[in-house]
Design an enzyme around this catalytic site. Sequence first.
Site, PDB file in Angstrom:
ATOM      1  N   SER A 609       0.849  -1.190   0.000  1.00  0.00           N
ATOM      2  CA  SER A 609       0.000   0.000   0.000  1.00  0.00           C
ATOM      3  C   SER A 609       0.892   1.249   0.000  1.00  0.00           C
ATOM      4  O   SER A 609       1.651   1.467  -0.928  1.00  0.00           O
ATOM      5  CB  SER A 609      -0.961  -0.045   1.191  1.00  0.00           C
ATOM      6  OG  SER A 609      -1.998   0.889   1.052  1.00  0.00           O
ATOM      7  N   ASP A 693      -9.086  -4.840  -6.019  1.00  0.00           N
ATOM      8  CA  ASP A 693      -8.606  -3.842  -5.054  1.00  0.00           C
ATOM      9  C   ASP A 693      -9.259  -2.505  -5.380  1.00  0.00           C
ATOM     10  O   ASP A 693      -8.888  -1.835  -6.345  1.00  0.00           O
ATOM     11  CB  ASP A 693      -7.084  -3.716  -5.115  1.00  0.00           C
ATOM     12  CG  ASP A 693      -6.517  -2.847  -4.001  1.00  0.00           C
ATOM     13  OD1 ASP A 693      -7.316  -2.162  -3.321  1.00  0.00           O
ATOM     14  OD2 ASP A 693      -5.296  -2.856  -3.801  1.00  0.00           O
ATOM     15  N   HIS A 730      -7.357  -5.485  -1.512  1.00  0.00           N
ATOM     16  CA  HIS A 730      -6.210  -4.778  -0.947  1.00  0.00           C
ATOM     17  C   HIS A 730      -5.437  -5.635   0.055  1.00  0.00           C
ATOM     18  O   HIS A 730      -4.328  -5.282   0.436  1.00  0.00           O
ATOM     19  CB  HIS A 730      -6.686  -3.484  -0.285  1.00  0.00           C
ATOM     20  CG  HIS A 730      -5.594  -2.481  -0.069  1.00  0.00           C
ATOM     21  ND1 HIS A 730      -4.839  -1.945  -1.098  1.00  0.00           N
ATOM     22  CD2 HIS A 730      -5.105  -1.920   1.072  1.00  0.00           C
ATOM     23  CE1 HIS A 730      -3.950  -1.100  -0.608  1.00  0.00           C
ATOM     24  NE2 HIS A 730      -4.087  -1.069   0.707  1.00  0.00           N
TER      25      HIS A 730
END
Length: 760
Positions: A609, A693, A730
């Site tokens: 991330s 995601d 994610h």
Amino acid sequence: MKFNYPETRRDDSVFDIFKSTEKGSVKVYDPYRHLEDQQSPETKKWVDEENKITRSFLDQDNTSEKISNEIMKMLNFERFDWFRRRGSKLFFSRNPNTLNQNIIYLIDIDQISISKDGKSSAKGFENAIEFLNPNTYSKDGTWSLKSFVISKSGDHVCFSYSKAGSDWEEIAVKKIITTNELKTNKDDEEEKEDLKKKNCLHYAVVDLPDSINWCKFTSIKWDENETGFIYNRYPKPEKVSDDDKGTETDTNLNNKVYYHKLGDANESFDRVVFECPENPQWIFGTEFSHDHSSLFISAFRDCNVEHNLYVIRNFQEAIANKSAFKVEALIDNFDACYYYITNTKQGEYFFLTNLSAPFNRLISIQLNDDQPIVPNSKSKLEFKEIIPEKDYVLESVSRSSQEKFYVSYQKHVQDIIEVYDFNGKYLKDIKLPGPGSASLSATEYHDHIFINFSNLVSPSVTYYMDSKNDELLLFKEPHIEGFKSSDYECKQVFYESPKDKTKIPMFIAYKKTTDITSGNAPTYMTGYGGFNISYTQSFSIRNIYFLNKFNGIFVIANIRGGGEYGKAWHEAGSKKNKQNCFDDFIGAAEYLIKENYTNQNKLAVRGGSNGGLLMGAISNQRPDLFKCVVADVGVMDMLRFHLHTIGSNWVSDYGRSDNPDDFDVLIKYSPLNNVPKDSNQYPSIMLCTGDHDDRVIPAHSYKFISELQYQLGKKVDTPLLIRVDKDSGHGAGKGLSKQNNEIADIFNFFSKVLNVKLNF
């Protein structure tokens, strides 16, 4: 190995004009923008072609399969994640072995016996009933639990779940009754008999028909009478079906707080409690006061902790009479954070705040029912300091029925717990097993407190504490065959960031038999450095596998941008200071090499991330320093991140490209826009993302790998790969089998790039 990368269509007619403080108008080309259309046949074909190239590298042998099998064997032990008590009921999360998702169980607290000497695990869990089993909803583990909210009595549970890794959530409700309340048909009689055999005090679970869709980052709270609950959601996107959730890139706007009454079928019946249409990007959090007399609503304009605070003091009356909710602004200028903790019968309300306290403190505000509220921007509120700020970070405050505060602090990225009374008088420290991370679960409705403790080389152990005496007793510990914490070492060191000499903490873990002085140990380093999030220690069997199999070292660099040292530490790695994060991480690598832990050819780094952004930036800036890079779900296009899904909320850390000053910062480090064009050196890199995601959309990775392959694919002989996982998001809630396949591929990538022979 020669790589024949796909010929990704490049459209050089696509560009944007940005305003720059330094250079005036700047034209920036974006030739791979078409990859932002995730549903197009062209993009889907491209993904398949890229995955094929990646698999051809990883599947030269069956190393991934062997690693996956070995890690799965190590994971074959019973583990408990959390325990929560409500009323006489105890809920807990357990994985008996290698299930994709943990199962939630329910048992009466009186059936659990706790060892009085505190040296052995509690007993009686075999009497628990299965409350919620996510594995029955999907065989591949793509149905995952997001939140689990128990009512005060323990008779009702709201839970939200997601599919295929998307951030979109659906809410469902279950009710707990005794088997005597079941209707007496044949099936129920069989269920009653089964429950009696289990000796579980005859609890039964009933699915209620309530179903709520299109929630994201929702805050669920039960009302006082358990006749309904508060939650927040977004409007349904216009161009996405239920089956395609998570593949859209629309910006999420117009979050609202709703009240749902039990028995109403779906969200269309629900009543709006709070909204702010003039600020469509705001996101809301909710909290009922201890006595449920008031509803507090926190309004966040981005990912910063500072928020506005509103209160509805006529909530119960408005629900009962279907009258208007009276919203009063308590804090209306985003000057600090104000997290509600609890209140007394005398109207004293306690809040955790960073107001004039970058390390945080506990304050109280007097709110009487007959006293009108004037917001802090118009009248200085009277704050009473309860627990002053210290020189280390106050992370959270919990209370029990004994009117004591259990305060979790973080000191040099190690957790400590201190106990205070309601007047702020220090009472004692809770002695933890050692340096590490501790999470505490307590409520004001009973005396039971549960504390989970772990560190990099010690598995998570749950302790029980009665708040009447605050004595820490062992409650549940795992038993991992062949594993001994004493075989491993974890130490903390401090090194200087290369440019401004700031001291940065770093954890280093290794097996005691590993040679950490030869300068040749395979090293796996990670970091995050963003959004005020501290990268604390936690136990991972996969990291232990790396230490064992690679005879290696695992490292966490606690770089700036996180919350390790409060607000100033976060701001020192945000916006115009973002380069500090990259310098700090580069400094960590240089320290490890200088101190003879490893060398450049044995150094692998990984981040996810915001940590994926870190990987992209340091690869561009110091391609000579890192041999192997894995970037998970990274933010790679810093000029367009704010235009997709929830990205507009990240401007608190990054700024935004339509601001000339911010543009001048972003354009200098944005991974997509800084790929070296004439270099003959670049780390071996594998980007990992998921096709569902909807937080950091996969186009970030799609565009970055395309640019890397275009600029460097014929100039360097190192692999420039992307791994796109289907039906994944994610990362949160990813099933065990998917997690295992991913880490097996990553460790396989490490071994091939670092030239480490793995013995099976």
